[in-house]
Design an enzyme around this catalytic site. Structure first.
Site, short mmCIF file in Angstrom:
data_model
loop_
_atom_site.label_atom_id
_atom_site.label_comp_id
_atom_site.label_asym_id
_atom_site.label_seq_id
_atom_site.Cartn_x
_atom_site.Cartn_y
_atom_site.Cartn_z
N GLU A 12 -23.30 37.71 42.75
CA GLU A 12 -22.47 36.88 41.89
C GLU A 12 -22.31 35.46 42.43
O GLU A 12 -22.01 34.54 41.67
CB GLU A 12 -21.09 37.54 41.68
CG GLU A 12 -21.21 38.79 40.81
CD GLU A 12 -19.93 39.62 40.72
OE1 GLU A 12 -19.69 40.22 39.67
OE2 GLU A 12 -19.19 39.70 41.73
N ASP A 196 -22.57 45.67 31.19
CA ASP A 196 -22.69 47.07 30.72
C ASP A 196 -21.52 47.36 29.78
O ASP A 196 -20.65 46.50 29.60
CB ASP A 196 -22.64 48.04 31.93
CG ASP A 196 -21.36 47.91 32.71
OD1 ASP A 196 -21.33 47.14 33.68
OD2 ASP A 196 -20.35 48.54 32.34
N1 ADE Z 1 -17.99 45.64 36.55
C1 ADE Z 1 -19.06 45.62 35.73
N2 ADE Z 1 -19.12 46.76 35.02
C2 ADE Z 1 -18.08 47.51 35.38
C3 ADE Z 1 -17.62 48.79 35.01
N3 ADE Z 1 -18.27 49.52 34.10
N4 ADE Z 1 -16.52 49.27 35.62
C4 ADE Z 1 -15.86 48.52 36.54
N5 ADE Z 1 -16.26 47.32 36.92
C5 ADE Z 1 -17.35 46.80 36.35
#
Ligand code: ADE
Length: 228
Positions: A12, A196
């Site tokens: 990041e 996601d």
């Molecule tokens: N950061 C990116 N995706 C995530 C997720 N599914 N749960 C927690 N933190 C995240």
């Protein structure tokens, strides 16, 4: 104004560091802090490591040891809101801790006495983000971001977080950074690009999109730095 830019993971902050004209690495408390210059501005960049404890520690040190007067967080998140797709940007108007639970004592989820369920981020920094988005023709969503010490890869948990906190996205550091900045009276801003959808495929999608989404977030943050 000395600006802190914080991420949780190396992936990041790497795209942020690539913008810097000078970067001096300082090791402290098991982390590396990069004291940088960008277009005449002092910027300190670090990644905290994942989760609420490490991010609270790093945010505190960026402010108390490195003298940062504003903190911008750049990173990725899991989408909750149906409109958010991989690569989309969301800014937090408020941040809550979805795994904080003393409901046994009659308190709401996310609340501890003398705290707030939701901490509001700095309005001026959000306005700068909206200005950048308008100028660059970038769609920017705004909403509550929920933070917890768990990678959510389960639709039931995601829907519970949505229903309980009216959250748009979830991640693992924003609310702890918010608690620190709020307590120390330092303006803060949390930006996330979606990696996601916090469902069964989340682990796979996160690995596939971490780098590309982290770069989308970092590029946007750098446009903001020019205006602060
Ligand atoms: N950061 C990116 N995706 C995530 C997720 N599914 N749960 C927690 N933190 C995240």
């Amino acid at each position: 104004m000395k600006i802190a830019i914080l991420g949780a993971m190396q992936e990041e902050i790497e795209p942020l560091l690539s913008y810097m004209e000078e970067a001096k690495a300082v090791s402290y408390a098991n982390n590396v802090y990069y004291e940088c210059k960008y277009r005449g501005k002092d910027v300190v960049i670090a990644y905290s490591k994942i989760g609420k404890v490490f991010s609270a520690l790093t945010a505190t040190l960026l402010i108390e040891k490195f003298g940062c007067e504003a903190l911008l967080f750049s990173g990725v998140a899991g989408a909750i809101h149906e409109d958010l797709k991989v690569g989309d940007l969301i800014i937090a108007d408020g941040l809550c801790q979805h795994d904080l639970d003393i409901t046994a004592f009659g308190h709401p989820y996310g609340f501890v006495p003398e705290g707030d369920v939701c901490i509001v981020s700095d309005v001026k920094l959000r306005d700068i983000a909206k200005e950048v988005a308008k100028e660059k023709g970038i769609v920017l969503k705004e909403g509550v971001i929920a933070t917890g010490d768990q990678f959510v890869a389960c639709s039931d948990r995601k829907n519970w977080v949505k229903d309980t906190f009216n959250a748009h996205a979830l991640e693992m550091e924003g609310a702890s950074v918010a608690v620190v900045c709020n307590a120390l009276n330092v303006p803060f801003f949390i930006l996330r690009a979606i990696s996601d959808s916090a469902d069964d495929d989340a682990g796979f999608d996160f690995d596939a999109f971490l780098e590309s989404s982290a770069k989308i977030s970092a590029d946007f943050i750098m446009h903001m730095v020019e205006k602060i």
